[in-house]
Design a protein around this motif. Sequence first.
Motif, PDB file in Angstrom:
ATOM      1  N   ARG A  83       7.211   7.994  -1.265  1.00 56.64           N
ATOM      2  CA  ARG A  83       7.997   7.645  -0.082  1.00 56.64           C
ATOM      3  C   ARG A  83       9.400   8.230  -0.184  1.00 56.64           C
ATOM      4  N   PRO A  84       9.913   8.755   0.937  1.00 57.39           N
ATOM      5  CA  PRO A  84      11.274   9.305   0.925  1.00 57.39           C
ATOM      6  C   PRO A  84      12.289   8.232   0.520  1.00 57.39           C
ATOM      7  N   GLY A  85      13.196   8.588  -0.360  1.00 57.81           N
ATOM      8  CA  GLY A  85      14.227   7.671  -0.793  1.00 57.81           C
ATOM      9  C   GLY A  85      13.825   6.758  -1.941  1.00 57.81           C
ATOM     10  N   TYR A  86      12.583   6.848  -2.388  1.00 56.88           N
ATOM     11  CA  TYR A  86      12.122   6.021  -3.499  1.00 56.88           C
ATOM     12  C   TYR A  86      11.996   6.904  -4.738  1.00 56.88           C
ATOM     13  N   MET A  87      12.756   6.588  -5.750  1.00 55.63           N
ATOM     14  CA  MET A  87      12.729   7.342  -6.996  1.00 55.63           C
ATOM     15  C   MET A  87      12.177   6.434  -8.087  1.00 55.63           C
ATOM     16  N   GLN A  88      10.898   6.098  -7.987  1.00 57.56           N
ATOM     17  CA  GLN A  88      10.338   5.215  -9.001  1.00 57.56           C
ATOM     18  C   GLN A  88       8.913   5.593  -9.346  1.00 57.56           C
ATOM     19  N   CYS A  89       8.538   5.201 -10.531  1.00 59.13           N
ATOM     20  CA  CYS A  89       7.181   5.395 -11.015  1.00 59.13           C
ATOM     21  C   CYS A  89       6.579   4.033 -11.295  1.00 59.13           C
ATOM     22  N   PHE A  90       5.276   3.962 -11.233  1.00 59.95           N
ATOM     23  CA  PHE A  90       4.563   2.728 -11.541  1.00 59.95           C
ATOM     24  C   PHE A  90       3.581   3.007 -12.659  1.00 59.95           C
ATOM     25  N   HIS A  91       3.490   2.068 -13.580  1.00 58.47           N
ATOM     26  CA  HIS A  91       2.558   2.176 -14.696  1.00 58.47           C
ATOM     27  C   HIS A  91       1.337   1.323 -14.411  1.00 58.47           C
ATOM     28  N   LYS A  92       0.213   1.640 -15.055  1.00 53.94           N
ATOM     29  CA  LYS A  92      -1.021   0.886 -14.852  1.00 53.94           C
ATOM     30  C   LYS A  92      -0.747  -0.586 -15.100  1.00 53.94           C
TER      31      LYS A  92
ATOM     32  N   GLU B 125       0.876  -1.169   0.000  1.00 48.03           N
ATOM     33  CA  GLU B 125       0.000   0.000   0.000  1.00 48.03           C
ATOM     34  C   GLU B 125       0.916   1.223   0.000  1.00 48.03           C
ATOM     35  N   VAL B 126       0.795   2.056  -1.034  1.00 48.97           N
ATOM     36  CA  VAL B 126       1.749   3.149  -1.236  1.00 48.97           C
ATOM     37  C   VAL B 126       1.004   4.452  -1.495  1.00 48.97           C
ATOM     38  N   SER B 127       1.516   5.534  -0.953  1.00 54.19           N
ATOM     39  CA  SER B 127       1.013   6.865  -1.263  1.00 54.19           C
ATOM     40  C   SER B 127       1.773   7.365  -2.490  1.00 54.19           C
ATOM     41  N   VAL B 128       1.026   7.743  -3.516  1.00 53.36           N
ATOM     42  CA  VAL B 128       1.641   8.152  -4.777  1.00 53.36           C
ATOM     43  C   VAL B 128       1.054   9.474  -5.248  1.00 53.36           C
ATOM     44  N   THR B 129       1.775  10.089  -6.177  1.00 54.95           N
ATOM     45  CA  THR B 129       1.298  11.292  -6.853  1.00 54.95           C
ATOM     46  C   THR B 129       1.065  10.941  -8.313  1.00 54.95           C
ATOM     47  N   PRO B 130      -0.110  11.229  -8.837  1.00 49.82           N
ATOM     48  CA  PRO B 130      -0.363  10.943 -10.257  1.00 49.82           C
ATOM     49  C   PRO B 130       0.552  11.763 -11.157  1.00 49.82           C
ATOM     50  N   CYS B 131       1.013  11.164 -12.217  1.00 51.46           N
ATOM     51  CA  CYS B 131       1.804  11.843 -13.252  1.00 51.46           C
ATOM     52  C   CYS B 131       0.971  11.889 -14.522  1.00 51.46           C
ATOM     53  N   PHE B 132      -0.315  12.136 -14.386  1.00 49.98           N
ATOM     54  CA  PHE B 132      -1.242  12.033 -15.499  1.00 49.98           C
ATOM     55  C   PHE B 132      -0.968  13.055 -16.596  1.00 49.98           C
ATOM     56  N   ASP B 133      -0.249  14.135 -16.276  1.00 52.22           N
ATOM     57  CA  ASP B 133       0.110  15.100 -17.312  1.00 52.22           C
ATOM     58  C   ASP B 133       1.194  14.530 -18.239  1.00 52.22           C
ATOM     59  N   ILE B 134       1.977  13.574 -17.727  1.00 57.17           N
ATOM     60  CA  ILE B 134       3.008  12.913 -18.525  1.00 57.17           C
ATOM     61  C   ILE B 134       2.425  11.680 -19.210  1.00 57.17           C
ATOM     62  N   ASP B 135       1.736  10.864 -18.417  1.00 58.67           N
ATOM     63  CA  ASP B 135       1.145   9.619 -18.898  1.00 58.67           C
ATOM     64  C   ASP B 135      -0.085   9.334 -18.040  1.00 58.67           C
ATOM     65  N   PRO B 136      -1.245   9.129 -18.631  1.00 64.55           N
ATOM     66  CA  PRO B 136      -2.467   8.937 -17.845  1.00 64.55           C
ATOM     67  C   PRO B 136      -2.481   7.641 -17.039  1.00 64.55           C
ATOM     68  N   ASN B 137      -1.483   6.814 -17.210  1.00 73.30           N
ATOM     69  CA  ASN B 137      -1.434   5.534 -16.506  1.00 73.30           C
ATOM     70  C   ASN B 137      -0.261   5.430 -15.540  1.00 73.30           C
TER      71      ASN B 137
END
Length: 84
Positions: free
Chosen positions: A38-47, A20-32
């Motif tokens: 989380r501090p120290g995590y430099m990753q994105c997740f795709h649908k 269970e993760v708190s995320v910020t949508p990047c929908f302006d870059i990719d809608p999915n």
Amino acid sequence: EGAAMKVYVTKYALTQGIEEVSVTPCFDIDPNMVHDDRPGYMQCFHKGEWHRTLEEAVAKASAMRLKRIASLLRQVDKLTALKF
């Protein structure tokens, strides 16, 4: 960028479980795509790697598990068929 939201990540479900993760949508870059907050995590997740409900995440993780089991069974069959 949108407001933070809670999602369930299954990208590493077979090794780390459903997270269970708190995320910020990047929908302006990719809608999915969402970005891990989380501090120290430099990753994105795709649908497909993240889900809005736990039920969706459990269904995806179960499908991943069954697919992996089938793959391992095929490997066992190949190894069993080897003759030396």
